[in-house]
Design an enzyme around this catalytic site. Structure first.
Site, PDB file in Angstrom:
ATOM      1  CD  GLU A  29     -18.873   9.502   1.602  1.00  0.00           C
ATOM      2  OE1 GLU A  29     -17.875   8.840   1.301  1.00  0.00           O
ATOM      3  OE2 GLU A  29     -19.161   9.793   2.775  1.00  0.00           O
ATOM      4  CG  ASP A  32     -18.785  11.969   5.995  1.00  0.00           C
ATOM      5  OD1 ASP A  32     -18.182  11.823   4.917  1.00  0.00           O
ATOM      6  OD2 ASP A  32     -18.395  11.488   7.071  1.00  0.00           O
TER       7      ASP A  32
END
Length: 635
Positions: free
Chosen positions: A367, A314
């Site tokens: 990401e 993330d």
């Protein structure tokens, strides 16, 4: 009273690795470990707290009294405190009470705890992993099925809101999720599930992205063995499991990692590097070797202990740039005067090298929302070493295009064609994730324009375009049946919508596209290579039509795809084709079974010796309104 005994699981080599940032199995040493010493059962406790004056284990076994069970500090300046406490058993609650040299006293959950109390309670729980795995068949084949030339169709799931029990309980447990989720994923045809963070987190509205128990599956749904059962059931059904992993920041909850031993232990001491203004959370000190060992050990732990098949990392962009979400004067350039965080870059390379060198058949996925180069290229070639990267540009441009009234789409063809100018610069995954259905953005269906029929036709068209575009796929739960409202983490998906034809048609469309993606080599064998894609015509903006070829290892597998971005039916639309023979339609998003109008090509179409689109052969096909048709050439 059980006196703490001097005992250690650490060797000198362990300490050397830890200090060098190269100990990637710290979870076997730090934390709480039930074992037998001199014939007496108990628990070995170890914690890293170099600024501590004293460290006590407090818990159910000593009435939470500080000083009853003090740990011993190691002599080697590692900052590790350890000791064996007899007669402590699995299931016992505990914390570390730490008195710093500056006089500050903190009461902390164990950073390496395998199990935690149900929030809002904050104690750690002694746990011994005992699960007996039954996924041998999956583990033997995953090195093949998780290769980059294989289909990756990922169903992104928030375990707390996918489906609710309906019997007064707040959540399904891991075992129930295992049964129901496996059945549903098999039915819809996804190859993988991706769980939003399952590591223990204190605050429900964070969706799991503010972690405290990095080594503990959240107790909201059961214990660690029950989480293992969920993964095992998915594996036995041939479904891969990807976890969201959050090494980018952590909350400043009093029982968490922040100011752990009275010092900036895990977070960077410089607030310009150690505090994230967007999330009001703390940022790891990636230049501290012991912190690197902690984080990489955590990644290895989930892959090793729970047989996880991939980690989606993330907020990588927030880690890479020193000026991310910071104004002038709020950040300091690196030693070369740039804005890249050199310590993060080094850490991410070490992380990926550790993952790929220790496990076959796993993938790491970044990401990363900027144009940072070579994110998904090997470290030996100068890249960060990820297996894949989310294609955020494609997601943004495509959703912007589908929000436009169809009469104006001819002016915005570049929104769709632009992605092909950089599609092979990385190994891209195409995401329509949870971030796109919250905070007033509307659901994916809610982005579509037109009357009811057109909105659903647009959604089927979007998915058809997505599944035939190069790259792997990710779809957030609910989008596969056209969830009407934004995602609400406090409730269940709107499963009742499946009783309505248009919504069940979306689900049938996704099921068919997953089947097509898996069965047609041209859609996955070269999904990251420019050799796997060729335009037929990208310039027919007047009709808002795109046509292209997807290619596999063998020319016989090539597919011809045509997308009509307007509600105008186009009978006899001519396209150039790469070979002689006939066109057979494999998929059409306008089928009646999907909620369409039935403008399909139900008979084989003869390929003519008529030059078109710069090719010697061509064929006239019926283009459905707001639809995509996929053809294969046969003799």
């Amino acid at each position: 009273m059980n006196q703490t005994k001097s005992f250690s699981l650490f060797t000198d080599f362990d300490i050397d690795l830890f200090k060098a940032g190269k100990h990637f199995q710290l979870y076997e040493k730090l934390g709480a470990h039930p074992l037998t010493v001199d014939g007496v059962e108990g628990v070995y406790f170890a914690v890293w707290a170099p600024s501590a004056r004293t460290v006590s284990v407090i818990g159910d076994f000593n009435y939470w009294v500080q000083g009853e069970n003090q740990l011993f500090v190691r002599w080697d300046s590692s900052g590790i405190w350890e000791g064996f406490i007899p007669n402590v058993k699995a299931g016992t609650r505990y914390k570390f009470k730490i008195q710093s040299h500056n006089g500050l006293i903190t009461e902390k959950a164990d950073p390496f705890a395998f199990y935690c109390e149900m929030p809002p309670n904050t104690a750690s729980i002694v746990w011994k992993h005992n699960y007996k795995w039954k996924d041998d068949a999956w583990m033997k084949k995953r090195a093949k099925v998780n290769q980059l030339n294989q289909p990756f169709s990922v169903y992104e799931v928030h375990l707390g809101s996918w489906r609710r029990p309906g019997d007064g309980r707040k959540f399904l447990n891991y075992e129930e999720l295992g049964d129901q989720l496996v059945e549903y994923v098999l039915e819809t045809g996804f190859t993988h599930v991706e769980f939003m963070p399952v590591m223990e987190y204190p605050y429900d509205p964070s969706w799991g992205y503010q972690l405290v128990g990095y080594f503990a599956p959240t107790s909201r749904f059961g214990n660690p063995d029950q989480f293992a059962l969920l993964v095992d059931k998915l594996h036995q059904a041939g479904i891969g499991v990807i976890l969201d992993w959050v090494p980018s920041h952590f909350p400043d909850d009093a029982h968490g990692l922040g100011f752990f031993d009275g010092s900036h232990l895990y977070e960077h001491p410089d607030r310009r590097k150690g505090y994230h203004p967007d999330w009001k959370s703390l940022v790891f000190n990636y230049g501290r070797n012991e912190v690197r060992s902690f984080l990489i050990s955590n990644a290895i732990f989930w892959l090793q202990q729970f047989h996880v098949d991939g980690l989606r990392v993330d907020a990588v962009a927030s880690m890479l740039y020193l000026d991310y979400s910071r104004k002038d004067g709020e950040w300091e350039p690196n030693i070369f005067g740039g804005r890249e965080n050199l310590e993060t870059i080094s850490f991410l390379k070490d992380f990926n090298e550790a993952v790929y060198s220790n496990f076959d058949g796993v993938q790491t996925i970044a990401e990363e929302s900027t144009a940072f180069p070579m994110v998904s290229r090997p470290t030996f070639a100068g890249g960060l070493g990820f297996g894949m990267k989310w294609m955020m540009g494609w997601m943004h441009d495509t959703l912007q295009y589908f929000k436009k009234e169809t009469v104006y789409r001819k002016y915005h063809q570049n929104d769709l064609t632009f992605s092909m100018t950089y599609a092979f610069s990385e190994n891209f995954m195409l995401p329509l994730s949870h971030d796109e259905v919250v905070y007033g953005k509307h659901s994916i269906l809610g982005r579509m324009v037109g009357d009811e029929w057109q909105r659903f036709a647009n959604l089927r068209l979007l998915y058809g375009y997505m599944f035939t575009h190069p790259g792997t796929k990710l779809l957030f739960m609910g989008a596969e049946f056209g969830q009407s409202s934004e995602w609400n983490f406090e409730g269940s998906l709107d499963w009742h919508l499946l009783q309505f034809g248009y919504h069940s048609g979306i689900k049938a469309t996704i099921t068919a596209l997953n089947k097509l993606y898996k069965s047609e080599p041209a859609l996955h064998e070269k999904q990251f290579s420019p050799e796997g894609f060729e335009w037929i015509n990208y310039s027919d903006h007047q009709n808002a039509v795109l046509s292209y070829i997807r290619k596999g290892e063998n020319a016989k597998d090539d597919l011809v795809i045509v997308c009509n971005m307007t509600p105008v039916v186009r009978p006899g639309y001519r396209i150039g084709v790469p070979a002689k023979g006939k066109l057979k339609e494999l998929f059409n998003s306008d089928q009646l079974a999907y909620g369409g109008s039935g403008v399909v090509n139900d008979k084989a179409i003869k390929i003519d010796d008529q030059a078109w689109d710069g090719r010697a052969q061509s064929a006239a096909v019926n283009l459905p309104p707001l639809g995509v048709a996929v053809f294969k050439i046969s003799k």
